[in-house]
Design a protein around this motif. Sequence first.
Motif, PDB file in Angstrom:
ATOM      1  N   THR A 185      -7.019   3.681   7.370  1.00 22.32           N
ATOM      2  CA  THR A 185      -7.813   5.685   6.874  1.00 22.32           C
ATOM      3  C   THR A 185      -9.788   5.328   6.623  1.00 22.32           C
ATOM      4  OG1 THR A 185      -5.739   6.371   6.373  1.00 22.32           O
ATOM      5  CG2 THR A 185      -7.407   7.280   5.976  1.00 22.32           C
ATOM      6  N   ALA A 239       0.626  -1.258   0.143  1.00 17.55           N
ATOM      7  CA  ALA A 239      -0.055  -0.441   0.128  1.00 17.55           C
ATOM      8  C   ALA A 239       0.874   1.266  -0.003  1.00 17.55           C
ATOM      9  CB  ALA A 239      -0.620   0.221   0.999  1.00 17.55           C
ATOM     10  N   LEU A 278     -10.540  -5.467  -4.037  1.00 16.19           N
ATOM     11  CA  LEU A 278     -10.478  -4.886  -5.220  1.00 16.19           C
ATOM     12  C   LEU A 278     -11.511  -5.691  -6.515  1.00 16.19           C
ATOM     13  CD1 LEU A 278      -7.758  -4.943  -3.973  1.00 16.19           C
ATOM     14  CD2 LEU A 278      -8.510  -3.038  -4.891  1.00 16.19           C
ATOM     15  N   VAL A 282      -2.884   4.884  -9.851  1.00 15.96           N
ATOM     16  CA  VAL A 282      -3.362   4.058 -11.222  1.00 15.96           C
ATOM     17  C   VAL A 282      -4.820   4.373 -11.212  1.00 15.96           C
ATOM     18  CG1 VAL A 282      -4.278   1.742 -10.280  1.00 15.96           C
ATOM     19  CG2 VAL A 282      -2.581   2.785  -8.919  1.00 15.96           C
ATOM     20  N   PHE A 326      -8.394   3.917 -13.537  1.00 20.86           N
ATOM     21  CA  PHE A 326      -8.963   2.889 -13.761  1.00 20.86           C
ATOM     22  C   PHE A 326     -10.518   3.360 -14.490  1.00 20.86           C
ATOM     23  CE2 PHE A 326      -8.063   1.970  -9.638  1.00 20.86           C
ATOM     24  CZ  PHE A 326      -7.913   0.199  -9.511  1.00 20.86           C
ATOM     25  N   ALA A 348     -11.390   2.162  -5.025  1.00 17.20           N
ATOM     26  CA  ALA A 348     -10.477   2.600  -5.962  1.00 17.20           C
ATOM     27  C   ALA A 348      -8.706   3.364  -4.972  1.00 17.20           C
ATOM     28  CB  ALA A 348     -11.281   3.565  -6.946  1.00 17.20           C
ATOM     29  N   LEU A 349     -10.156   3.541  -3.380  1.00 19.28           N
ATOM     30  CA  LEU A 349      -9.397   4.726  -2.895  1.00 19.28           C
ATOM     31  C   LEU A 349      -7.976   3.526  -2.497  1.00 19.28           C
ATOM     32  CD1 LEU A 349     -11.011   6.980  -0.726  1.00 19.28           C
ATOM     33  CD2 LEU A 349      -9.306   7.415  -2.522  1.00 19.28           C
ATOM     34  N   VAL A 350      -8.082   2.496  -2.302  1.00 26.18           N
ATOM     35  CA  VAL A 350      -7.180   1.329  -1.012  1.00 26.18           C
ATOM     36  C   VAL A 350      -6.022   1.188  -2.416  1.00 26.18           C
ATOM     37  CG1 VAL A 350      -7.290  -0.759  -0.592  1.00 26.18           C
ATOM     38  CG2 VAL A 350      -8.689  -0.027   0.029  1.00 26.18           C
ATOM     39  N   ALA A 351      -6.817   0.776  -3.762  1.00 22.46           N
ATOM     40  CA  ALA A 351      -5.827   0.798  -5.299  1.00 22.46           C
ATOM     41  C   ALA A 351      -4.837   1.253  -4.853  1.00 22.46           C
ATOM     42  CB  ALA A 351      -6.650   0.236  -6.390  1.00 22.46           C
ATOM     43  N   THR A 352      -5.197   2.678  -5.015  1.00 20.73           N
ATOM     44  CA  THR A 352      -3.614   3.599  -4.918  1.00 20.73           C
ATOM     45  C   THR A 352      -3.517   4.190  -3.340  1.00 20.73           C
ATOM     46  OG1 THR A 352      -5.708   5.413  -4.090  1.00 20.73           O
ATOM     47  CG2 THR A 352      -5.602   5.274  -6.305  1.00 20.73           C
ATOM     48  N   GLY A 353      -3.663   3.328  -2.671  1.00 23.87           N
ATOM     49  CA  GLY A 353      -2.413   3.162  -1.641  1.00 23.87           C
ATOM     50  C   GLY A 353      -3.069   3.704  -0.072  1.00 23.87           C
ATOM     51  N   VAL A 354      -4.315   4.338  -0.137  1.00 25.56           N
ATOM     52  CA  VAL A 354      -4.812   4.620   1.164  1.00 25.56           C
ATOM     53  C   VAL A 354      -5.416   3.461   1.892  1.00 25.56           C
ATOM     54  CG1 VAL A 354      -7.015   5.630   1.995  1.00 25.56           C
ATOM     55  CG2 VAL A 354      -6.424   6.537  -0.202  1.00 25.56           C
ATOM     56  N   PRO A 355      -4.564   3.582   3.078  1.00 28.03           N
ATOM     57  CA  PRO A 355      -5.054   2.049   4.229  1.00 28.03           C
ATOM     58  C   PRO A 355      -6.203   2.247   4.443  1.00 28.03           C
ATOM     59  CG  PRO A 355      -2.770   4.154   4.901  1.00 28.03           C
ATOM     60  CD  PRO A 355      -3.597   4.580   3.440  1.00 28.03           C
ATOM     61  N   ARG A 356      -6.316   0.222   4.535  1.00 30.70           N
ATOM     62  CA  ARG A 356      -8.002   1.188   5.193  1.00 30.70           C
ATOM     63  C   ARG A 356      -8.013   1.213   6.373  1.00 30.70           C
ATOM     64  NH1 ARG A 356      -7.480  -4.809   2.437  1.00 30.70           N
ATOM     65  NH2 ARG A 356      -8.867  -4.743   0.367  1.00 30.70           N
ATOM     66  N   ARG A 404       2.334   1.512  -3.172  1.00 26.97           N
ATOM     67  CA  ARG A 404       1.211   2.275  -4.153  1.00 26.97           C
ATOM     68  C   ARG A 404       0.408   3.840  -3.726  1.00 26.97           C
ATOM     69  NH1 ARG A 404      -2.030  -2.321  -3.077  1.00 26.97           N
ATOM     70  NH2 ARG A 404      -3.392  -1.777  -1.713  1.00 26.97           N
TER      71      ARG A 404
END
Lengths: 229, 481
Positions: free
Chosen positions: B396, A76, B476, A85, A87, B386-394, A79
């Motif tokens: 948060t 994470a 995801l 990223v 989509f 999408a936020l998690v995919a961009t690296g936002v920790p869950r 990323r």
Amino acid sequence: MSYLSARGLVRSYGRTPALRGVNLDVEEGEIVAVTGPSGCGKSTLLHCLAGILRPDAGEVTYRGRRIDTLSEGARAALRRTEFGVLFQFGQLVAELTAAENVALPLLLAGTGRREARTAALSWLDRLGVADFADQRPGEMSGGQQQRCAVARALVTEPRVLFCDEPTGALDSLAGEQVLGHLVRLAREQRTTVVLVTHDVQVAAYGDREIMLRDGAADPTGLGTVAAQQ
Amino acid sequence: MKPGTLVRLALAGTRSDTVRVALTGLSAGLATLAYLAALTVIVIPTVEDGGGRVSPQYRHALIAEAGLRPGVVVVLVLLTVPVLALAGQCALLGAPSRDRRLSAIRLAGASPGQAIAIAATETGLASVLGTVVGLGAYFGGREFLHRPDADGRLPLPTDVVPPVWWIAAVCVGIPVVAMLFAVLQLRRVAVTPFGVVRRVRTRAPLPWPGALIVVGLIATATVVPLSRQLEGDPEESGALLLVVLLCGLGCATIGVVTGTGWISYRTGWLMHRFGRRPATLLAARRLMADPWSGSRTLAALLACLVFGGGAAGVRSSFATDFEAERLAAQRSDPSGVIIEPRDTDFYFGAFNLVNIAIGVGLVIAAGGLIVALAESIVSRRRAYAALVATGVPRSTLAKAVMWQSLVPAAAGIVVALAVGAALSQSLFGDEVEREGIVLEVPVPVDDLALLGAGAVAAVLAVVGVGLLFLRASTALEELRV
Ligand SMILES: Nc1ncnc2c1ncn2[C@@H]1O[C@H](COP(=O)(O)OP(=O)(O)O)[C@@H](O)[C@H]1O
Ligand SMILES: [Mg+2]
């Protein structure tokens, strides 16, 4: 060693195989289009490369370092700092304004609010949507939202940008605008781009095209790939 | 559109629609039962018996003593509040599939009004069904519970029936109100052929709910003076006082519930202004974008707490009154012999019943909260994933969800309990006097704290369940195209 590479990636969902041994190399600053028919495993490959998914077998290296073995937290962080990223749609937070959406990754990285907003405004400007800075996504067209999403993906100045069908939900004119901006800015920043699409016209924006077929890179494609069964 | 077509389209749902229809019917049935029971208690005839007015055919004092019956009626009516609120929350269950169905119907040529009519018909039919079942349960229950004891006394007022037109009013009224509620809920929803768009009100709420609370307090404060004025005709004055009391309670409760919207907006504004962390920004914007979400989802919980706070206050003033009475008796008989202590157990037993009702209400309200929170998370799943995919920790996102749920809840709980306690003060005053002995009624801090802690625990449990949904919604898979 390539900048970003995959070796023998295998990944299934339950008993559905999605990737059956994909090899792929991407050089720094390159824009690579990954194409193939719907359901051939493009999204799965992108998610593995970006460290969103873990492959069942095989390895992903980024700048000489294995990333598929990192913990969820470390991936994470990667990323957040090194990757961007993008989509197809629906990735903006509906309640935040365009500027706040773009500033969000910076805020997460600990940037001050004012500074983050300034950066966000300048990125929105570069994508031609500065006028919408204080609007919410619901008040913008699909193309404007997607340009806003490009700004959010690029605001942290990532080294690699992963795009999954970034124009899939747009009409062709809006799609061209988004891609035009994206490619121009990526070149300016020397950002490496992995662009997944089923659309040959979109793939034409890449320097190089890699075809996936049934979970393996197709040797007849133009890419420097070696398929394995 | 022919009525037959309307009904057919209204019933063309999937499994999640079935759950919604079943829950709507269930709550309509429960509400019918509660209202009919309340009406039955109202029509109990009384006879003069020395000083008191009683109905000697009943075993329990709660029903036998005319003075206590308004309390029973109020409890029965208030029990329907969380039930109806749960029904309102359940209208959101399976809403995405209903939305798709409505869009498809629009695409096939229906007008926006027709789409709304179809959705409202669904609710109306479900409520009619529930009302019929409730009516059946009422008459069946009467037969079943009509068991006179050896002295011929009854446990429940199964010997009286409200007038037919009252029953008819309940049976027609509940489905109509449910349909109105459905239309009201869909008022901000635009059913387009391309999907269902929920318009959120962006105008900042105004602080007028404060005025409503004041009106409620004033209304309750007039009850006792009014009863002294109307000493003459107890039949009429009883009904009038009940109406004034219910109005006061209603105004104050609506004030607390809508006031939560105002508090949500203001807190969101403050968090947005001074917050530094992304979780605070996300929560702040969410609170500001839809400040009424707190009001809608917390309505039942807050209503329970207003009532609970009031009951705690009333209990405290009764306890003080008994104490003053005891002291007065002791003084008039200095030998210290206690002359026939009044049976206070009965009163405290009644209060315990009320507390159980409040507990049940809180649990039902928490159920409604879970539905609402899950819906709000599920409807934002793409953006979250999408936020998690961009690296936002869950974590948060989890913090943002916690902030946005707990802030309005905490504020609402405090205000609700305070208003409840204030209502009982304005009803009974802050001191009691018995033959020259004056005692101050203490604020029931312990009871209020217990209620508050219970409500906070319920909200925390709800948020915990909500975070499980968050985990599933940020999978995801949501991003697959
Ligand atoms: N979550 C999932 N569960 C089950 N099967 C999946 C899941 N995600 C993807 N698949 C399957 O994996 C294959 C590849 O999917 P995907 O990577 O999304 O392909 P593409 O992006 O090229 O359309 C498809 O056959 C798809 O059905
Ligand atoms: Mg895909």
